[in-house]
Motif scaffolding. Structure first.
Motif, PDB file in Angstrom:
ATOM      1  N   PRO A  93       0.818  -1.228   0.000  1.00 32.54           N
ATOM      2  CA  PRO A  93       0.000   0.000   0.000  1.00 32.54           C
ATOM      3  C   PRO A  93       0.838   1.258   0.000  1.00 32.54           C
ATOM      4  O   PRO A  93       0.586   2.192  -0.784  1.00 32.54           O
ATOM      5  N   MET A  94       1.906   1.273   0.829  1.00 26.96           N
ATOM      6  CA  MET A  94       2.795   2.436   0.897  1.00 26.96           C
ATOM      7  C   MET A  94       3.424   2.705  -0.463  1.00 26.96           C
ATOM      8  O   MET A  94       3.440   3.837  -0.969  1.00 26.96           O
ATOM      9  N   GLY A  95       3.939   1.618  -1.067  1.00 24.75           N
ATOM     10  CA  GLY A  95       4.596   1.761  -2.374  1.00 24.75           C
ATOM     11  C   GLY A  95       3.619   2.248  -3.415  1.00 24.75           C
ATOM     12  O   GLY A  95       3.955   3.102  -4.252  1.00 24.75           O
ATOM     13  N   ALA A  96       2.395   1.724  -3.366  1.00 25.81           N
ATOM     14  CA  ALA A  96       1.393   2.120  -4.358  1.00 25.81           C
ATOM     15  C   ALA A  96       1.083   3.603  -4.231  1.00 25.81           C
ATOM     16  O   ALA A  96       0.972   4.317  -5.238  1.00 25.81           O
ATOM     17  N   ILE A  97       0.987   4.087  -2.991  1.00 28.11           N
ATOM     18  CA  ILE A  97       0.692   5.516  -2.798  1.00 28.11           C
ATOM     19  C   ILE A  97       1.798   6.367  -3.407  1.00 28.11           C
ATOM     20  O   ILE A  97       1.548   7.328  -4.136  1.00 28.11           O
ATOM     21  N   VAL A  98       3.045   5.984  -3.109  1.00 27.84           N
ATOM     22  CA  VAL A  98       4.180   6.754  -3.652  1.00 27.84           C
ATOM     23  C   VAL A  98       4.151   6.733  -5.175  1.00 27.84           C
ATOM     24  O   VAL A  98       4.321   7.774  -5.835  1.00 27.84           O
ATOM     25  N   ALA A  99       3.889   5.546  -5.747  1.00 29.71           N
ATOM     26  CA  ALA A  99       3.891   5.433  -7.209  1.00 29.71           C
ATOM     27  C   ALA A  99       2.795   6.303  -7.809  1.00 29.71           C
ATOM     28  O   ALA A  99       3.028   7.035  -8.782  1.00 29.71           O
ATOM     29  N   ILE A 100       1.589   6.241  -7.221  1.00 24.53           N
ATOM     30  CA  ILE A 100       0.471   7.024  -7.773  1.00 24.53           C
ATOM     31  C   ILE A 100       0.770   8.511  -7.678  1.00 24.53           C
ATOM     32  O   ILE A 100       0.540   9.282  -8.620  1.00 24.53           O
ATOM     33  N   LEU A 101       1.347   8.928  -6.516  1.00 21.26           N
ATOM     34  CA  LEU A 101       1.697  10.338  -6.342  1.00 21.26           C
ATOM     35  C   LEU A 101       2.688  10.776  -7.419  1.00 21.26           C
ATOM     36  O   LEU A 101       2.539  11.850  -8.018  1.00 21.26           O
ATOM     37  N   MET A 102       3.696   9.930  -7.671  1.00 19.80           N
ATOM     38  CA  MET A 102       4.714  10.304  -8.659  1.00 19.80           C
ATOM     39  C   MET A 102       4.101  10.451 -10.047  1.00 19.80           C
ATOM     40  O   MET A 102       4.385  11.410 -10.772  1.00 19.80           O
ATOM     41  N   VAL A 103       3.234   9.479 -10.400  1.00 24.50           N
ATOM     42  CA  VAL A 103       2.601   9.553 -11.720  1.00 24.50           C
ATOM     43  C   VAL A 103       1.745  10.816 -11.821  1.00 24.50           C
ATOM     44  O   VAL A 103       1.771  11.531 -12.833  1.00 24.50           O
ATOM     45  N   ALA A 104       1.014  11.113 -10.730  1.00 23.62           N
ATOM     46  CA  ALA A 104       0.148  12.288 -10.752  1.00 23.62           C
ATOM     47  C   ALA A 104       0.969  13.560 -10.908  1.00 23.62           C
ATOM     48  O   ALA A 104       0.631  14.455 -11.694  1.00 23.62           O
ATOM     49  N   GLU A 105       2.060  13.647 -10.147  1.00 22.72           N
ATOM     50  CA  GLU A 105       2.913  14.833 -10.238  1.00 22.72           C
ATOM     51  C   GLU A 105       3.450  15.022 -11.653  1.00 22.72           C
ATOM     52  O   GLU A 105       3.435  16.134 -12.201  1.00 22.72           O
ATOM     53  N   MET A 106       3.930  13.906 -12.234  1.00 24.08           N
ATOM     54  CA  MET A 106       4.470  14.006 -13.585  1.00 24.08           C
ATOM     55  C   MET A 106       3.394  14.425 -14.566  1.00 24.08           C
ATOM     56  O   MET A 106       3.632  15.216 -15.480  1.00 24.08           O
ATOM     57  N   ALA A 107       2.166  13.885 -14.363  1.00 24.49           N
ATOM     58  CA  ALA A 107       1.078  14.228 -15.277  1.00 24.49           C
ATOM     59  C   ALA A 107       0.750  15.718 -15.173  1.00 24.49           C
ATOM     60  O   ALA A 107       0.518  16.389 -16.183  1.00 24.49           O
ATOM     61  N   ILE A 108       0.777  16.230 -13.922  1.00 23.48           N
ATOM     62  CA  ILE A 108       0.456  17.656 -13.746  1.00 23.48           C
ATOM     63  C   ILE A 108       1.510  18.520 -14.435  1.00 23.48           C
ATOM     64  O   ILE A 108       1.201  19.456 -15.174  1.00 23.48           O
TER      65      ILE A 108
END
Lengths: 203, 355
Positions: A93-108
């Protein structure tokens, strides 16, 4: 399609492939070797962008020194994959949160249009005899001299700290003093004794 | 007669050369240049091994190889043939792919580095601005062949040899890089061609005089970098058999061998280019006895002689002493001399001595 574009696609394909292999391949040594390939392709891309100094320095520093030491360590480690996979579910779960955050940041950042082609005009070509290295040196030692010196100082402190942290004197080990060894003279070690080569037979 | 020949040449040119696309013509010409550099280089490597065996033989009051051909002159050819015909044995549990590409990884950088070497004022394949950096980068990549060979062989001896060699090459590269910083401060350029041009005007202009400590450090680091005696702990026979290439046989072994000797010639050539005036004669005269390329080759042969002489003279260094020499002596010496050059250039009127 120009030759330049063709080489760009070739190197980027190699780069993407190598980066994907770094995180998917099981064997850590092979992963490190793929990372070397990724660095190499990235350096080639930089050279294509007329940043030949940075490209060559990337090879010199990362491929030639950092990754060698990395491989050095990885090869000596006995990595047990089964034990490493033990905590997989726990950290997921921790890793998934970090991964999703990174993808979101890059998308923004990338989707904002700030980096779209319209905002990136074609840079003007450089005249013949333009030296990338010279220009970089001129900027680093004039406009950016303070940031550069501060960065150098931080690195120096880091080196000293790393050595101080790992240096330990064990009291019971024997050490050689090379300077002392070299300075040794014959008279310190050898005593010449004068004596007749043979005894006279006693009659 | 000559008209006929000219006609024939132009006819062939029109029929065969001109219809080729431009990039293909360029590629062919470059390929020709590359072959013109690499074939003599490989021949030189072959005869360097012969020279080594002969010279060390004479130094040890032996004759050396003298059976194959007149006075043994065909010995390298016979060696090459023997190695070509031998079987390449791949150890069980070795990583096959890495085991096979390791020799290639070790020879490719040592051959690719020759692309930027200026042989004379006009004879250079690629006259690029960052050629010194290019050489440094490529010589540092050569260590991968050694490490991968040691790891892929799945053998303790090979692995120990690879570890030793990797640590040694990485440490000595720092001293080597610093020595080159001194050269580029003196010449004011990263371009090897410019570096040689800056040494024009007789042997007193050559950089080995103002940069003498750097010259020594560079050359000795070069000996260590190529894993040559007395720094050849990577293949210390008495301790770890043959080191990283203990499992290699036949041509795979020969390629490691070729790479080592090609690296030796490369280091010798770089020493000549950066410290011994490149293609310039020791005394500048209005007439020239030898063409410049001959001067370069004579100097390279002279430097190579030292490599062989060292091997015949010195016993092997102990591993920790090698590390001490590299880190505690060579690196401080180069650092101090770089500061000396900088201060002399900018704060004293002695700057001209270094340029």
């Amino acid at each position: 399609m120009t030759f330049e574009l063709l080489t760009f696609f070739f190197f980027s394909a190699v780069l993407v492939f190598a980066s994907a292999m770094v995180i998917t391949i099981r064997n850590p040594v092979k992963a490190a070797l793929f990372l070397v390939l990724a660095f190499f392709s990235a350096a080639c891309l930089w050279v294509l962008l007329e940043a030949e100094f940075l490209g060559i320095v990337l090879i010199l520093v990362y491929v030639g020194a950092v990754m060698v030491l990395f491989l050095f360590v990885v090869m000596m480690l006995d990595v047990n994959l089964a034990r490493m996979r033990e905590g997989f579910g726990e950290y997921l779960p921790m890793g998934a949160i970090v991964a999703i955050l990174m993808v979101a940041e890059m998308a923004i950042v990338l989707g904002s249009g700030e980096f779209s082609l319209a905002n990136m005009p074609q840079p003007a070509g450089h005249p013949e005899g333009y030296s990338n290295t010279k220009e970089l040196g001129r900027l680093i030692y004039t406009v950016y001299v303070y940031p550069f010196e501060i960065a150098a100082l931080i690195l120096l402190v880091a080196i000293v700290a790393a050595i101080a942290l790992t240096l330990r004197k064990r009291p019971n080990t024997k050490h050689q003093n090379t300077a002392q060894q070299i300075q040794v003279k014959r008279s310190d070690r050898v005593r010449l004794v004068k004596m007749p080569s043979e005894k006279k037979p006693e009659n | 007669m000559s008209e006929l020949l000219n006609n024939a040449v132009s006819l062939v040119r029109e029929a065969l050369w001109d219809p080729l696309p431009g990039w293909f013509q360029l590629g062919l010409v470059d390929l020709g240049y590359i072959l013109a550099i690499l074939l003599p280089l490989l021949l030189a490597v072959a005869y360097l091994t012969f020279a080594e065996r002969k010279l060390i033989g004479y130094m040890q009051v032996r004759i050396g190889p003298n059976r194959v051909g007149p006075r043994g002159w065909l010995q390298p050819i016979a060696d090459a043939l023997k190695l070509l015909l031998k079987e390449i044995i791949i150890p069980t549990n070795a990583n096959k792919f890495l085991f096979v590409i390791a020799p290639m990884l070790s020879i490719a950088p040592s051959l690719a580095a020759w692309a930027v070497i200026p042989f004379t004022d006009t004879m250079v394949l690629a006259n690029i601005d960052a050629s010194l950096l290019y050489i440094l980068a490529l010589t540092s990549v050569g260590v991968y062949g050694v490490i991968i060979a040691g790891w892929a062989s799945n053998s303790k001896y090979a692995f120990l040899g690879a570890m030793r060699s990797a640590a040694q090459i990485v440490s000595y590269e720092i001293a080597m890089g610093f020595a080159l910083v001194g050269v580029l401060m003196a010449a004011g350029s990263l371009n090897l061609h410019q570096i040689v041009l800056a040494q024009q005007g007789g042997f007193h202009q050559w950089y080995f005089i103002p940069l003498f400590p750097l010259f020594l450090v560079y050359f000795l680091s070069g000996v260590a970098e190529t894993n040559r005696s007395p720094f050849d702990v990577a293949e210390g026979e008495s301790e770890i058999v043959a080191g990283f290439h203990v499992e290699y046989s036949g041509m795979a072994f020969a390629i490691f061998f070729l790479a080592e000797y090609a690296n030796m010639i490369l280091i010798a050539t770089l020493t000549v280019i950066m410290f011994l005036g490149g293609w310039y004669a020791p005394v500048e005269t209005s007439f020239t006895i030898f063409p410049p390329i001959i001067w370069l080759l004579v100097k390279v042969a002279f430097v190579l002689f030292f490599f062989l002489w060292f091997r015949a003279t010195f016993p092997r260094y102990r591993y920790d002493k090698i590390m001490r020499l590299g880190w505690k002596i060579f690196i401080p010496v180069t650092l101090i001399w770089i500061v000396v050059i900088g201060i002399a250039t900018f704060y004293t009127p002695l700057g001209h001595l270094f340029h």
